[in-house]
Design an enzyme around this catalytic site. Structure first.
Site, PDB file in Angstrom:
ATOM      1  N   LYS A 135       0.969  -1.269   0.112  1.00  0.00           N
ATOM      2  CA  LYS A 135       0.050  -0.244  -0.136  1.00  0.00           C
ATOM      3  C   LYS A 135       0.926   1.103   0.217  1.00  0.00           C
ATOM      4  CE  LYS A 135      -4.245  -1.695   0.950  1.00  0.00           C
ATOM      5  NZ  LYS A 135      -5.675  -1.628   1.542  1.00  0.00           N
TER       6      LYS A 135
ATOM      7  N   LYS B 219     -10.585  -4.591  -5.362  1.00  0.00           N
ATOM      8  CA  LYS B 219     -11.279  -3.652  -5.931  1.00  0.00           C
ATOM      9  C   LYS B 219     -10.406  -2.347  -6.426  1.00  0.00           C
ATOM     10  CE  LYS B 219     -12.465  -2.907  -1.130  1.00  0.00           C
ATOM     11  NZ  LYS B 219     -13.010  -3.949  -0.602  1.00  0.00           N
TER      12      LYS B 219
ATOM     13  N   LYS C 152      -4.010 -10.688  -6.944  1.00  0.00           N
ATOM     14  CA  LYS C 152      -5.281 -11.141  -6.325  1.00  0.00           C
ATOM     15  C   LYS C 152      -6.428 -10.182  -6.904  1.00  0.00           C
ATOM     16  CE  LYS C 152      -5.696  -8.318  -2.117  1.00  0.00           C
ATOM     17  NZ  LYS C 152      -6.732  -8.224  -0.994  1.00  0.00           N
TER      18      LYS C 152
HETATM   19  P1  ATP Z   1      -7.930  -3.859  -1.586  1.00  0.00           P
HETATM   20  O1  ATP Z   1      -8.399  -3.986  -2.840  1.00  0.00           O
HETATM   21  O2  ATP Z   1      -8.168  -2.488  -1.050  1.00  0.00           O
HETATM   22  O3  ATP Z   1      -6.644  -4.484  -1.037  1.00  0.00           O
HETATM   23  P2  ATP Z   1      -9.737  -5.850  -0.550  1.00  0.00           P
HETATM   24  O4  ATP Z   1     -10.367  -6.121  -1.762  1.00  0.00           O
HETATM   25  O5  ATP Z   1      -8.523  -6.804  -0.432  1.00  0.00           O
HETATM   26  O6  ATP Z   1      -9.124  -4.362  -0.685  1.00  0.00           O
HETATM   27  P3  ATP Z   1     -10.199  -5.931   2.046  1.00  0.00           P
HETATM   28  O7  ATP Z   1     -11.243  -5.086   3.131  1.00  0.00           O
HETATM   29  O8  ATP Z   1      -8.751  -5.885   2.445  1.00  0.00           O
HETATM   30  O9  ATP Z   1     -10.605  -5.658   0.807  1.00  0.00           O
HETATM   31  O10 ATP Z   1     -10.695  -7.571   2.364  1.00  0.00           O
HETATM   32  C1  ATP Z   1     -11.928  -8.142   3.007  1.00  0.00           C
HETATM   33  C2  ATP Z   1     -11.801  -9.733   3.006  1.00  0.00           C
HETATM   34  O11 ATP Z   1     -11.828 -10.264   1.902  1.00  0.00           O
HETATM   35  C3  ATP Z   1     -10.257  -9.860   3.732  1.00  0.00           C
HETATM   36  O12 ATP Z   1     -11.011 -11.359   4.737  1.00  0.00           O
HETATM   37  C4  ATP Z   1      -9.682 -10.548   2.627  1.00  0.00           C
HETATM   38  O13 ATP Z   1      -8.607 -11.619   3.062  1.00  0.00           O
HETATM   39  C5  ATP Z   1     -10.712 -10.983   1.568  1.00  0.00           C
HETATM   40  N1  ATP Z   1     -10.322 -11.079   0.391  1.00  0.00           N
HETATM   41  C6  ATP Z   1      -9.973  -9.943  -0.349  1.00  0.00           C
HETATM   42  N2  ATP Z   1      -9.476  -9.824  -1.526  1.00  0.00           N
HETATM   43  C7  ATP Z   1      -9.598 -11.318  -1.759  1.00  0.00           C
HETATM   44  C8  ATP Z   1      -9.339 -12.113  -2.764  1.00  0.00           C
HETATM   45  N3  ATP Z   1      -8.933 -11.695  -3.796  1.00  0.00           N
HETATM   46  N4  ATP Z   1      -9.597 -13.504  -2.624  1.00  0.00           N
HETATM   47  C9  ATP Z   1      -9.982 -14.054  -1.453  1.00  0.00           C
HETATM   48  N5  ATP Z   1     -10.201 -13.183  -0.278  1.00  0.00           N
HETATM   49  C10 ATP Z   1     -10.009 -11.889  -0.313  1.00  0.00           C
END
Ligand code: ATP
Ligand code: LTN
Length: 348
Positions: free
Chosen positions: A131, A216, A213
């Site tokens: 980040k 968003k 991964k």
């Molecule tokens: P950002 O895109 O800003 O990194 P994010 O989509 O990872 O955000 P978070 O709030 O960090 O969102 O994650 C919420 C939950 O979703 C956490 O438990 C995280 O482990 C899970 N998660 C996020 N992205 C994935 C993914 N691609 N696959 C599986 N689990 C995910």
């Protein structure tokens, strides 16, 4: 006489039931647009765990301001996420579901834990490194100490288990280290939590760049499926998903795109990789991609319908998050008081 004996038996069964149930805590940042990765990696499990465990869930809104937010958008994101989580099946009657900033104990314990967390430990967190590379103009102290706030979230509730996607494993390990360090000094204050990382859906990858991964914040919109995307958009994004030149639906090293689509299909349909390989034996990637898209549309359809109804009922949402916060405060205050007393603060 029988009546009293029966009552005692029932009470014993109930208290055993209460004692036996492990406590689960988890939170997600309401930072806009819940993705299929969030849903399969986190939320779907939250819903499943509600019957077996005593679950407490939160929207981690305090965490979101580690990245600059636009005020009106932030408010809308929090309300949308709250309604969407209920629409996915988080049941506030079974599991307190609250907004982190409504419960003051979180920020307070986070400060205390900051003083028991080492600079070096925080500097090793890959999320911090990622980040700060992404937001080079705003590497603030909150981004750095983010894991101590997450540790506070978890430790306040004496959680046994924390369901998260694989990307949060490192933060969970740090939470355990902080808790063990604190307990080592002051005795048994915090329960040491276990990470619960589901096999299916643990890491949903971008449809366009299947080695990173699904996120968003992905700059390529076609890489990311949102839970509120329309069926047309979902199908279109799956049709455009990156695959390989092997033209055979099988799970193997180097087939990142297909492996990702198989994981998504498996986690939505419950089918094993063997079953999926048999189902698409002799068929092309076009058929497979369409089938995955359709399965995802069907999985998300009821959620989208529930969301529409719930987000129109602001009074109900308000009542749910107020109740959730009240319960969460009651539980978490006991832990905060205990930690403060042990450290040496004078309690009111
Ligand atoms: P950002 O895109 O800003 O990194 P994010 O989509 O990872 O955000 P978070 O709030 O960090 O969102 O994650 C919420 C939950 O979703 C956490 O438990 C995280 O482990 C899970 N998660 C996020 N992205 C994935 C993914 N691609 N696959 C599986 N689990 C995910
Ligand atoms: N850091 C997590 C969100 C989060 C969380 C938590 C998860 C905040 N507090 C407590 C589990 C337990 C994330 O970015 N996914």
């Amino acid at each position: 006489m029988h009546f009293f004996r029966d009552c005692i038996v029932i009470c014993n069964i109930m208290s055993e039931e209460i004692e036996r149930k492990k406590r689960v805590f988890s939170a997600v940042q309401p930072s806009g647009g819940l993705t299929l990765g969030n849903y399969l990696g986190a939320l779907k499990n939250w819903v499943k765990m509600q019957d077996e465990f005593e679950c407490i869930y939160a929207l981690a809104d305090l965490h979101t301001i580690t990245v600059r937010q636009e005020p009106a958008k932030m408010r809308a994101n929090i309300m949308e996420a709250y309604a969407l989580f209920l629409a996915c099946g988080v049941d506030p009657e079974k599991s307190p579901f609250f907004i982190q900033s409504h419960v003051h104990t979180h920020a307070e314990l986070a400060w205390l834990l900051n003083c028991y967390t080492q600079f070096g430990e925080l500097g090793r967190m890959t999320q911090f490194k990622d980040k700060s590379a992404k937001h080079a103009d705003n590497i603030n102290a909150g981004l750095f100490t983010y894991p101590s706030l997450m540790a506070a979230d978890i430790l306040l509730y004496q959680a046994d288990m924390v369901p998260v996607g694989a990307d949060q494993k490192q933060h969970l390990e740090l939470t355990r280290d902080i808790a063990q360090r604190f307990n080592g000094i002051y005795g048994n204050v915090f329960k040491i939590p276990e990470a619960y990382i589901p096999k299916a859906g643990a890491r949903v990858m971008s449809l366009q760049e299947p080695t990173s991964k699904m996120s968003k914040s992905d700059t390529n919109v076609n890489g990311c499926i949102y839970v509120l995307d329309s069926p047309d958009v979902i199908i279109k994004k799956f049709k455009r998903a990156v695959t390989d030149s092997d033209a055979c639906v099988r799970y193997a090293d180097g087939k990142d795109g297909i492996n990702n689509l198989m994981s998504i299909y498996s986690s939505v349909t419950g089918k094993s990789f063997d079953e999926i390989e048999r189902e698409f034996d002799g068929k092309g990637y076009g058929d497979f991609k369409l089938a995955v898209g359709e399965a995802v549309v069907e999985e998300l359809r009821p959620i989208q319908e529930n969301f529409k109804k719930l987000s129109a009922d602001k009074a109900y949402l308000q009542q749910c998050y107020a109740n959730g916060a009240e319960l969460a405060l009651r539980i978490s205050k006991r832990t905060l008081d205990k930690a403060m007393k042990k450290i040496g603060f004078v309690l009111k």
